[in-house]
Motif scaffolding. Sequence first.
Motif, mmCIF file in Angstrom:
data_model
loop_
_atom_site.group_PDB
_atom_site.id
_atom_site.type_symbol
_atom_site.label_atom_id
_atom_site.label_comp_id
_atom_site.label_asym_id
_atom_site.label_seq_id
_atom_site.Cartn_x
_atom_site.Cartn_y
_atom_site.Cartn_z
ATOM 1 N N ALA A 107 0.814 -1.218 0.000
ATOM 2 C CA ALA A 107 0.000 0.000 0.000
ATOM 3 C C ALA A 107 0.846 1.265 0.000
ATOM 4 C CB ALA A 107 -0.928 0.012 1.227
ATOM 5 N N TYR A 108 2.164 1.110 0.199
ATOM 6 C CA TYR A 108 2.993 2.297 0.356
ATOM 7 C C TYR A 108 3.104 3.099 -0.938
ATOM 8 C CZ TYR A 108 6.907 5.382 1.165
ATOM 9 O OH TYR A 108 7.692 6.499 1.266
ATOM 10 N N GLY A 109 3.363 2.447 -2.043
ATOM 11 C CA GLY A 109 3.534 3.154 -3.306
ATOM 12 C C GLY A 109 2.341 4.017 -3.673
ATOM 13 N N PRO A 110 1.124 3.451 -3.712
ATOM 14 C CA PRO A 110 -0.046 4.281 -4.028
ATOM 15 C C PRO A 110 -0.260 5.416 -3.026
ATOM 16 C CG PRO A 110 -0.566 1.965 -4.285
ATOM 17 C CD PRO A 110 0.778 2.008 -3.654
ATOM 18 N N ALA A 111 -0.018 5.144 -1.737
ATOM 19 C CA ALA A 111 -0.205 6.187 -0.725
ATOM 20 C C ALA A 111 0.791 7.319 -0.925
ATOM 21 C CB ALA A 111 -0.055 5.599 0.682
ATOM 22 N N ARG A 112 2.019 6.967 -1.296
ATOM 23 C CA ARG A 112 3.052 7.979 -1.538
ATOM 24 C C ARG A 112 2.692 8.855 -2.731
ATOM 25 N NH1 ARG A 112 7.748 8.790 -4.492
ATOM 26 N NH2 ARG A 112 9.517 9.666 -3.300
ATOM 27 N N GLU A 113 2.262 8.257 -3.820
ATOM 28 C CA GLU A 113 1.923 9.017 -5.020
ATOM 29 C C GLU A 113 0.711 9.916 -4.776
ATOM 30 O OE1 GLU A 113 3.693 9.266 -7.743
ATOM 31 O OE2 GLU A 113 5.162 7.963 -6.744
#
Length: 536
Positions: free
Chosen positions: A434-440
């Motif tokens: 979930a980190y990548g989408p949350a970061r973007e």
Amino acid sequence: MTAGMIGSRQMERVLSAASAAGAKVVLVGDPEQLQAIEAGAAFRALSEQHGAVAITAVRRQREAWQRDATRELATGRTAEALARYAGAGMVQAAGTRDVAKAALVAGWDAVRQGSPEASQVILAYTRDDVRDLNELARERMRAAGVLRGADQVVQTERGERAFAASDRIMFGRNERGLGGHHDRAQGVAVKNGSLGTVLAVEAGGERLTVRLDGAGGAAGGPGAGSGVGQEGKDAAPVVTFYVRDYGHLDHGYAATVHKAQGVTVDRAHVLATPHMDRHAAYVGLTRHRDGVALHYAAEDFADPARLARALGRERAKDTTLDYGGEADPVRRYAERRGLDPLRPESEIVVQAPVPAPERQPTPAEPPARPARDEELAQAVALGRAGFRERFEAHRRQQAQRAADEAGARTLVGRWDRLLGGFRDALPRLDADPAYGPAREALLGFGQEVRGQPGAVAVLRQGGEAFGMGDRPILAQVLADARPEQVVGEVVEAAEAVTRARLQEQAQERAAQEEARRQELAQRPRPVQRQGPSMGM
């Protein structure tokens, strides 16, 4: 001070005294310029109730397009006026307010040196900004060798100020007999806003000698001309006084917009800040004959559209007559101007009456009245039309304000959700899917901020009502002209801290494993005993 700046209580005292004396009062002012300092808008109320004669010709500005800009400022079309000046290169942006102040004073100094005969004024809205501009202008004067002698500290009512010979000085209180000591008849009259040039500072800063601007002096207002060489005529009065007797003094290079209403100069230099509205902009941008330079900071107004929106805000004061205890004050406000919010605009056009052929009056009838009544009726109709436009502008601003406040609440909620999702996935970084989408999603918030200038302005000005005090990171994002960069820096800093923590944890686990391995290696191995031999 014009009649538009007089509060209701002051106006009542003046009119009551005039009525008791049987005198006539002629009120001159502009309800669209600076509003009354005290409560109420007596001048506007009187002009609405009884009508007023309006002067529509603009004479101060020499260029026709600048006169058009003045008319636009007078009728609430601030954005159009700013576009004219921007097209002529007279609107300058800077990154920060300090840089904008420095650029403003540099422009003022260039005119001072290139055209020493030209009168000038430096204007700002707050006293703090005026003091900064005064100090910057004074530094230029000192560097140019205009100021003579060492600075001496003078204890004024507003704190310590450094003065030297040839400094420009402003008086801040009315005094009929300054310098007359016990005999006012021997003194000189000064007013709040009077200007002069310091001739001498003596007695350790306790005694000043000042040549006042007068006949042959530096006409035009604060900071007129270069500050020297403009006031040296014999007709200008000279006054010597002690600071203990009169301490309402300040430097006279810059002034507040309120001090400058009524001033006329060749060139004006104006600092725009978020405190200004369309009334202050109208005054500040119409003091000049030849040109005006408007300076603003991107940290205050991210783009010209926001500058125009802030300087176009309607802040006209009301009176109790506007509402009169009605159950629906909004309807009352509209009806007083010939409007009905629930009724469409009338398409009926009332033609002016056609005058009848002239005829000689008979002895039995009085002479026909002159056309003055028709002129007054037309003037009143024009005034009502103007108020109709302002009411519509006010209603549009109210609707825009409500939309901006709703956008502000949405923006805060959006930030909380994006930041919360990012923080939930942050501890494991890329190990958490979930980190990548949350970061973007969080990085995209900066672009969302750019698309909602009205909501951002609301949060900047009244953030406490939206909980901005508990969201320092969001406040930092909104305060910067590059929100995307700020969000990126926040994300990078959080990732750096998390990576360092994960690396530290990995090192700790490795150290624990190594210590366990060494402990096992150092333990004594058990001795194996052999049984009895079969050869016995």
